[in-house]
Scaffold this active site. Structure first.
Site, PDB file in Angstrom:
ATOM      1  CB  ILE A  20     -33.998  92.418  33.079  1.00  0.00           C
ATOM      2  CG1 ILE A  20     -33.724  92.516  31.579  1.00  0.00           C
ATOM      3  CG2 ILE A  20     -35.341  93.063  33.417  1.00  0.00           C
ATOM      4  CD1 ILE A  20     -34.750  91.807  30.714  1.00  0.00           C
ATOM      5  CG  ASN A  67     -28.989  76.011  42.318  1.00  0.00           C
ATOM      6  OD1 ASN A  67     -29.966  75.989  41.566  1.00  0.00           O
ATOM      7  ND2 ASN A  67     -27.906  75.303  42.076  1.00  0.00           N
ATOM      8  CB  ALA A  98     -32.555  77.040  27.619  1.00  0.00           C
ATOM      9  CE1 TYR A 158     -35.988  83.606  24.324  1.00  0.00           C
ATOM     10  CE2 TYR A 158     -38.249  82.821  24.476  1.00  0.00           C
ATOM     11  CZ  TYR A 158     -37.179  83.484  25.029  1.00  0.00           C
ATOM     12  OH  TYR A 158     -37.276  84.027  26.286  1.00  0.00           O
ATOM     13  CE  LYS A 165     -38.482  83.783  29.622  1.00  0.00           C
ATOM     14  NZ  LYS A 165     -38.230  84.246  31.007  1.00  0.00           N
ATOM     15  NE  ARG A 195     -24.101  91.274  23.341  1.00  0.00           N
ATOM     16  CZ  ARG A 195     -23.032  91.509  22.604  1.00  0.00           C
ATOM     17  NH1 ARG A 195     -22.859  92.692  22.052  1.00  0.00           N
ATOM     18  NH2 ARG A 195     -22.143  90.556  22.394  1.00  0.00           N
ATOM     19  CB  THR A 196     -29.211  90.007  29.748  1.00  0.00           C
ATOM     20  OG1 THR A 196     -29.926  88.880  29.222  1.00  0.00           O
ATOM     21  CG2 THR A 196     -30.122  91.237  29.743  1.00  0.00           C
ATOM     22  CB  ALA A 198     -30.258  85.108  30.435  1.00  0.00           C
TER      23      ALA A 198
END
Length: 258
Positions: A20, A67, A98, A158, A165, A195-196, A198
């Protein structure tokens, strides 16, 4: 007309052409912003090479390793911005992580280390980067982060990322309250499932996407560029009265009860 000419924008979180953050960077560039790009360094330099090749058409004037688990790299990044640019106008925070083991199965089985890592990278990094950006936003600015509906409602698998989040969204509000007097606005975009790299770690991500396509009012999910358009708006003077908000860019899925 949306115009970011003369604005310095730092974009974090680009991993590949599905990111994104990549969609956001393209739209900021299209609107005339001067871009700085960070990448996650690795021992073999694979990520540096991959991201450098991807963003080359955007002609970024800064390309820096960062980082967010390394305080020295964060300090170096913003010191370089101060030296090269003098000021920062836009900060795009697209960082979340995560462990895959913590994104399937029972939430109650989340490990202590997994919980801490998810919140450090996905939530605290916004606070830390905003604090570093604050003294550089001498002419005001806009900070935009990415969230997801799983921070408000329970989404299968999730798990700990939903907690991260939720913390991120509350951080947006506290940062907006703190930075508002300096004309620095802080907002989040809650994007539909895309769909990425992550999101691929989330168990059942394709089922989530198909469900949105069936249920959302627009009968589809959204694209990286659509999220990028919303981000460009939030970074522009067209949104000068908006701060502390969560903008849903999810084809309308958030309004549905079933």
């Amino acid at each position: 007309m949306l115009n970011l000419t003369g604005k310095n924008a730092l974009v974090t979180g680009i991993a590949n052409n599905r990111s994104i953050a990549w969609g956001i960077a393209q739209q900021l560039h299209k609107a005339g912003a001067n871009l700085g790009i960070t990448y996650l360094p690795d021992e073999r330099g694979k990520m540096e090479k991959k991201v450098a090749e991807l963003v080359e058409p955007l002609n970024p004037s800064l390309f820096l390793p960062c980082n967010v688990q390394n305080d020295e790299q964060i300090q170096s990044t913003f010191e370089t911005i101060r030296e090269k640019w003098g000021k920062l106008d836009i900060l795009i925070h697209c960082l979340a992580f995560a462990s895959k083991d913590d994104l399937t199965g029972d939430f109650s089985q989340t490990s202590r280390s997994g919980f801490n890592t998810a919140l450090e990278i996905s939530t605290y990094s916004l606070v830390q980067l905003s604090g570093a950006a604050k003294p550089l936003m001498t002419e005001g600015g806009s900070i935009v982060t990415l969230t997801y509906l799983g921070g408000v409602r329970a989404i299968p698998n999730y798990n700990v990322m939903g907690v991260a989040k939720a913390g991120l969204e509350m951080s947006v509000r506290y940062l907006a309250a703190e930075l508002g007097p300096q004309n620095i606005r802080v907002n989040a975009i809650s994007a539909g499932p895309i769909r990425t790299l992550a999101s691929s770690a989330v168990g059942g991500i394709l089922d989530m996407i198909h469900h949105v396509e069936e249920v959302a009012p627009l009968r589809r999910t959204v694209t990286q560029l659509e999220v990028g358009n919303a981000a460009a708006f939030l970074c522009s003077d067209l949104s000068s009265g908006i701060t502390g908000q969560i903008l849903y860019v999810d084809a309308g899925y958030e309004i549905m009860g079933m």
